[in-house]
Scaffold this active site. Structure first.
Site, mmCIF file in Angstrom:
data_model
loop_
_atom_site.group_PDB
_atom_site.id
_atom_site.type_symbol
_atom_site.label_atom_id
_atom_site.label_comp_id
_atom_site.label_asym_id
_atom_site.label_seq_id
_atom_site.Cartn_x
_atom_site.Cartn_y
_atom_site.Cartn_z
ATOM 1 N N ASN A 12 35.874 40.268 52.782
ATOM 2 C CA ASN A 12 35.402 38.956 53.232
ATOM 3 C C ASN A 12 35.334 38.975 54.760
ATOM 4 O O ASN A 12 36.364 38.949 55.425
ATOM 5 C CB ASN A 12 36.389 37.888 52.737
ATOM 6 N N TRP A 13 34.122 39.017 55.276
ATOM 7 C CA TRP A 13 33.963 39.089 56.742
ATOM 8 C C TRP A 13 34.177 37.749 57.430
ATOM 9 O O TRP A 13 34.190 37.672 58.649
ATOM 10 C CB TRP A 13 32.563 39.637 57.080
ATOM 11 N N LYS A 14 34.298 36.671 56.664
ATOM 12 C CA LYS A 14 34.428 35.325 57.260
ATOM 13 C C LYS A 14 33.312 35.111 58.291
ATOM 14 O O LYS A 14 32.217 35.613 58.086
ATOM 15 C CB LYS A 14 35.814 35.143 57.885
ATOM 16 N N HIS A 97 38.073 29.273 48.936
ATOM 17 C CA HIS A 97 38.910 30.004 49.893
ATOM 18 C C HIS A 97 39.790 28.996 50.640
ATOM 19 O O HIS A 97 39.349 27.889 50.953
ATOM 20 C CB HIS A 97 38.030 30.784 50.875
ATOM 21 N N GLU A 99 40.633 28.680 53.608
ATOM 22 C CA GLU A 99 40.084 28.178 54.880
ATOM 23 C C GLU A 99 39.088 27.050 54.634
ATOM 24 O O GLU A 99 38.978 26.121 55.426
ATOM 25 C CB GLU A 99 39.448 29.335 55.676
ATOM 26 N N GLU A 166 45.808 34.213 46.675
ATOM 27 C CA GLU A 166 45.995 34.454 48.104
ATOM 28 C C GLU A 166 46.992 33.452 48.674
ATOM 29 O O GLU A 166 46.614 32.303 48.988
ATOM 30 C CB GLU A 166 44.675 34.275 48.855
ATOM 31 N N GLY A 172 45.587 36.403 57.103
ATOM 32 C CA GLY A 172 45.341 36.585 58.536
ATOM 33 C C GLY A 172 46.592 36.526 59.389
ATOM 34 O O GLY A 172 46.508 36.387 60.609
ATOM 35 N N SER A 207 46.446 39.649 54.136
ATOM 36 C CA SER A 207 46.854 40.732 55.042
ATOM 37 C C SER A 207 46.968 42.103 54.357
ATOM 38 O O SER A 207 47.851 42.893 54.694
ATOM 39 C CB SER A 207 48.154 40.382 55.753
ATOM 40 N N GLY A 228 40.360 40.460 54.182
ATOM 41 C CA GLY A 228 39.679 39.828 55.310
ATOM 42 C C GLY A 228 39.582 40.786 56.488
ATOM 43 O O GLY A 228 38.711 41.648 56.538
ATOM 44 N N GLY A 229 40.501 40.643 57.433
ATOM 45 C CA GLY A 229 40.460 41.406 58.690
ATOM 46 C C GLY A 229 40.217 42.896 58.529
ATOM 47 O O GLY A 229 39.403 43.486 59.255
HETATM 48 C C1 PEP Z 1 40.874 36.540 53.163
HETATM 49 O O1 PEP Z 1 40.008 36.299 53.993
HETATM 50 O O2 PEP Z 1 40.735 36.144 52.014
HETATM 51 C C2 PEP Z 1 42.059 37.306 53.581
HETATM 52 C C3 PEP Z 1 42.936 37.626 52.670
HETATM 53 O O3 PEP Z 1 42.156 37.618 54.919
HETATM 54 P P1 PEP Z 1 43.183 38.697 55.560
HETATM 55 O O4 PEP Z 1 43.061 39.969 54.748
HETATM 56 O O5 PEP Z 1 42.693 38.872 56.963
HETATM 57 O O6 PEP Z 1 44.547 38.125 55.461
#
Ligand code: PEP
Length: 249
Positions: A12-14, A97, A99, A166, A172, A207, A228-229
């Site tokens: 997930n590039w957000k 999600h 966010e 999650e 993040g 993460s 994500g990251g």
């Molecule tokens: C996400 O965007 O769903 C996520 C889990 O981000 P990260 O891996 O950066 O925590």
């Protein structure tokens, strides 16, 4: 990871990524070491969907979007409908999600409408659920997850679905749930999904990185990761795919 299920590593590039980033990413993607056991998907921002679609599919990576609106077309300025996502080459769409729930204020009722619209147009939703740190500390995690999963009540049995657990406090932040927490919570999520008649793949997210992926992917009830990251760079993303492959094959 359960034996017969093909696990999914989804990136997930957000709100990250310009055209040059997408070209660099594709050029650096390595071959999937275990395509029969591990599926790879990428959710770049809307602006990159169409341009990345062909190159990703040539590398065996399935395309997805990070959100969708539930109407088919019309006066909904700034929104993207399921047919537009299909047209751009998407198979997956992330829904709910944390966010979007916390920053945009998305409700369970809206998520249910988005699930229906996605299914109607042949998209596979990745439904995100998860508790805040406060909710975990108050001991209401399972209650909250059951409430978030209740959007699946009465959902058609034959429509494709993936769920991503999650914990909000792990997204993040560099913090991850312990393997014990992951096993226990995934068992609850699977049980609840079974009760709702929609038992499906359950990913872990929060993460995930090349250093912890193997331990997390080895947890019972975990069938992949939403990343994500660490998905922004092809090298770290592929290291996570390789960790999943080493556990799955
Ligand atoms: C996400 O965007 O769903 C996520 C889990 O981000 P990260 O891996 O950066 O925590």
């Amino acid at each position: 990871m359960s034996g017969s299920t093909r696990c999914l590593i989804a990136g997930n590039w957000k709100m990250n990524g310009l055209v040059q980033d997408s070209k660099d990413f594709i050029a650096q993607l390595r071959e999937n070491p275990a395509a029969e056991h591990v599926e790879i998907a990428l959710m770049p921002p809307f602006t990159l969907l169409h341009s990345m679609s062909k190159a990703l599919s040539q590398k065996g990576v399935v395309l997805g979007a990070q959100n969708v609106y539930y109407e088919d077309k019309g006066a909904f300025t700034g929104s993207i409908c399921p047919m537009m996502l299909r047209d751009a080459g998407c198979h997956y769409v992330i829904l709910g999600h944390s966010e979007r729930r916390s920053i945009i204020g998305e409700s369970n009722a809206q998520i249910r409408s988005k699930l229906n619209a996605s299914w109607l147009h042949g998209l596979e939703p990745i439904l995100c659920i998860g508790e805040t740190l406060e909710q975990r500390e108050q001991g209401v995690t399972n209650h909250l997850l059951a409430e978030q999963l209740a959007v699946l009540k009465g959902a058609p049995k034959d429509k494709p679905l993936t769920v991503a657990y999650e914990p909000v406090w792990a997204i993040g932040t560099g913090k991850t749930a312990t393997p014990e927490m992951v096993v226990e919570t995934h068992a609850f999520v699977h049980e609840e999904l079974q009760r709702l008649g929609k038992d499906c793949r359950v990913l872990y997210g929060g993460s995930v990185n090349p250093g912890n992926a193997k331990e997390l992917m080895a947890c019972k009830g975990v069938e992949g990761a939403l990343v994500g990251g660490a998905s922004l760079k092809a090298d770290s993303f592929m290291q996570i795919v390789e960790a999943a492959a080493s556990v799955a094959s």
